[in-house]
Design a protein around this motif. Sequence first.
Motif, PDB file in Angstrom:
ATOM      1  N   ILE A   9       3.639   3.372 -11.739  1.00 29.16           N
ATOM      2  CA  ILE A   9       2.373   3.913 -11.243  1.00 29.16           C
ATOM      3  C   ILE A   9       2.392   3.780  -9.730  1.00 29.16           C
ATOM      4  O   ILE A   9       2.470   2.662  -9.201  1.00 29.16           O
ATOM      5  CB  ILE A   9       1.168   3.150 -11.826  1.00 29.16           C
ATOM      6  CG1 ILE A   9       1.192   3.196 -13.348  1.00 29.16           C
ATOM      7  CG2 ILE A   9      -0.134   3.727 -11.271  1.00 29.16           C
ATOM      8  CD1 ILE A   9       1.066   4.593 -13.936  1.00 29.16           C
ATOM      9  N   GLU A  10       2.355   4.907  -9.039  1.00 27.40           N
ATOM     10  CA  GLU A  10       2.468   4.895  -7.576  1.00 27.40           C
ATOM     11  C   GLU A  10       1.323   5.676  -6.944  1.00 27.40           C
ATOM     12  O   GLU A  10       0.988   6.778  -7.378  1.00 27.40           O
ATOM     13  CB  GLU A  10       3.797   5.522  -7.139  1.00 27.40           C
ATOM     14  CG  GLU A  10       3.959   5.616  -5.633  1.00 27.40           C
ATOM     15  CD  GLU A  10       5.044   6.600  -5.225  1.00 27.40           C
ATOM     16  OE1 GLU A  10       5.173   6.861  -4.013  1.00 27.40           O
ATOM     17  OE2 GLU A  10       5.751   7.117  -6.113  1.00 27.40           O
ATOM     18  N   THR A  11       0.722   5.068  -5.939  1.00 24.12           N
ATOM     19  CA  THR A  11      -0.276   5.745  -5.116  1.00 24.12           C
ATOM     20  C   THR A  11       0.311   5.928  -3.727  1.00 24.12           C
ATOM     21  O   THR A  11       0.726   4.942  -3.106  1.00 24.12           O
ATOM     22  CB  THR A  11      -1.576   4.921  -5.027  1.00 24.12           C
ATOM     23  OG1 THR A  11      -2.111   4.749  -6.339  1.00 24.12           O
ATOM     24  CG2 THR A  11      -2.599   5.619  -4.145  1.00 24.12           C
ATOM     25  N   PHE A  12       0.382   7.159  -3.264  1.00 28.89           N
ATOM     26  CA  PHE A  12       0.911   7.426  -1.923  1.00 28.89           C
ATOM     27  C   PHE A  12      -0.179   8.055  -1.067  1.00 28.89           C
ATOM     28  O   PHE A  12      -0.855   8.991  -1.489  1.00 28.89           O
ATOM     29  CB  PHE A  12       2.122   8.353  -1.964  1.00 28.89           C
ATOM     30  CG  PHE A  12       2.696   8.624  -0.595  1.00 28.89           C
ATOM     31  CD1 PHE A  12       3.646   7.782  -0.050  1.00 28.89           C
ATOM     32  CD2 PHE A  12       2.253   9.708   0.163  1.00 28.89           C
ATOM     33  CE1 PHE A  12       4.160   8.009   1.225  1.00 28.89           C
ATOM     34  CE2 PHE A  12       2.760   9.950   1.434  1.00 28.89           C
ATOM     35  CZ  PHE A  12       3.715   9.098   1.960  1.00 28.89           C
ATOM     36  N   VAL A  13      -0.344   7.514   0.155  1.00 33.02           N
ATOM     37  CA  VAL A  13      -1.281   8.092   1.115  1.00 33.02           C
ATOM     38  C   VAL A  13      -0.537   8.333   2.417  1.00 33.02           C
ATOM     39  O   VAL A  13       0.393   7.592   2.768  1.00 33.02           O
ATOM     40  CB  VAL A  13      -2.504   7.182   1.360  1.00 33.02           C
ATOM     41  CG1 VAL A  13      -3.335   7.034   0.096  1.00 33.02           C
ATOM     42  CG2 VAL A  13      -2.076   5.808   1.872  1.00 33.02           C
ATOM     43  N   ALA A  14      -0.938   9.368   3.135  1.00 37.47           N
ATOM     44  CA  ALA A  14      -0.276   9.676   4.404  1.00 37.47           C
ATOM     45  C   ALA A  14      -0.532   8.592   5.427  1.00 37.47           C
ATOM     46  O   ALA A  14       0.356   8.233   6.210  1.00 37.47           O
ATOM     47  CB  ALA A  14      -0.755  11.025   4.922  1.00 37.47           C
ATOM     48  N   GLU A  15      -1.755   8.040   5.414  1.00 34.01           N
ATOM     49  CA  GLU A  15      -2.121   7.022   6.409  1.00 34.01           C
ATOM     50  C   GLU A  15      -3.145   6.068   5.825  1.00 34.01           C
ATOM     51  O   GLU A  15      -4.024   6.465   5.056  1.00 34.01           O
ATOM     52  CB  GLU A  15      -2.695   7.696   7.659  1.00 34.01           C
ATOM     53  CG  GLU A  15      -3.079   6.735   8.774  1.00 34.01           C
ATOM     54  CD  GLU A  15      -3.598   7.462  10.011  1.00 34.01           C
ATOM     55  OE1 GLU A  15      -4.691   7.111  10.496  1.00 34.01           O
ATOM     56  OE2 GLU A  15      -2.885   8.376  10.491  1.00 34.01           O
ATOM     57  N   THR A  16      -3.032   4.787   6.173  1.00 30.36           N
ATOM     58  CA  THR A  16      -3.997   3.776   5.758  1.00 30.36           C
ATOM     59  C   THR A  16      -3.971   2.639   6.763  1.00 30.36           C
ATOM     60  O   THR A  16      -3.105   2.597   7.641  1.00 30.36           O
ATOM     61  CB  THR A  16      -3.682   3.252   4.344  1.00 30.36           C
ATOM     62  OG1 THR A  16      -4.736   2.391   3.917  1.00 30.36           O
ATOM     63  CG2 THR A  16      -2.366   2.476   4.315  1.00 30.36           C
ATOM     64  N   THR A  17      -4.911   1.724   6.653  1.00 28.94           N
ATOM     65  CA  THR A  17      -4.878   0.543   7.516  1.00 28.94           C
ATOM     66  C   THR A  17      -3.655  -0.294   7.183  1.00 28.94           C
ATOM     67  O   THR A  17      -2.826  -0.578   8.036  1.00 28.94           O
ATOM     68  CB  THR A  17      -6.158  -0.296   7.342  1.00 28.94           C
ATOM     69  OG1 THR A  17      -6.362  -0.548   5.942  1.00 28.94           O
ATOM     70  CG2 THR A  17      -7.354   0.424   7.923  1.00 28.94           C
TER      71      THR A  17
END
Length: 248
Positions: A9-17
Amino acid sequence: MDTLFTGKIETFVAETTSTNELAALAVKSSRVIEGAAFRAGYQTKGKGQRGREWSSVANQNVLVSYVYFPVFLKSDEQFRLIKAVSLAVKDLLDKYLMDKATIKWPNDIYINKLKIAGILIESTMKGVYMGSSVIGVGLNVNQSVFDPRVNATSVILETGKGCDLNMFFEELSFHLENRYLMLKRNVKSLDAEYLKSLYRLNKQSEYLVNGEPKSMVLNGVDEIGQIVLTDEDGVQDAYGLHQIKMVV
């Protein structure tokens, strides 16, 4: 992905803190399974050890945090999880860098005198046992230019070849799960390998002990993860993370 549960289970975001913050929020919501991974292309406030920032150029490195529930470990055994994660990152890098990777206590990964990966583990406790652990890994892969004030390197600088970040993430997940399961089967199974992999083991090095410079020899690590050193007078002592710093 060739794992049982890690990274499935993977969550990918372009940008985060920071990916550790993303993972910690998921743990708080109780909507996360063991092995879930949280990746980012860029972190605006990446976390490192001792409150430092982890700086990384966007979309050139692996920035990921995993959620584990190491409830089989007692609270005073949490350094054993650090050993497992450190060895997993070393396993991955050894494949590409011909066994050059070493572990700079407690859990930075070095190639010679240059840092190639950092690890930050943030855990909760349930009584005398561990509860949840957010395992953050920052791995320099395709970044070729670093701030000159930072002693850093990357896979591309060491090999001359760029690498697919998704592939690196999958391989990291595989090695992490392998080491975690080894730890689960026998909590002492990684002790000897971790010791053997330590940067500057049995060598004279410069340290700052509570801010005071001293020349000492690294002998090992004790049961709770303190570094064991012998000074020039032959006196051996153990030190915690906030008491000592190796001068590289």
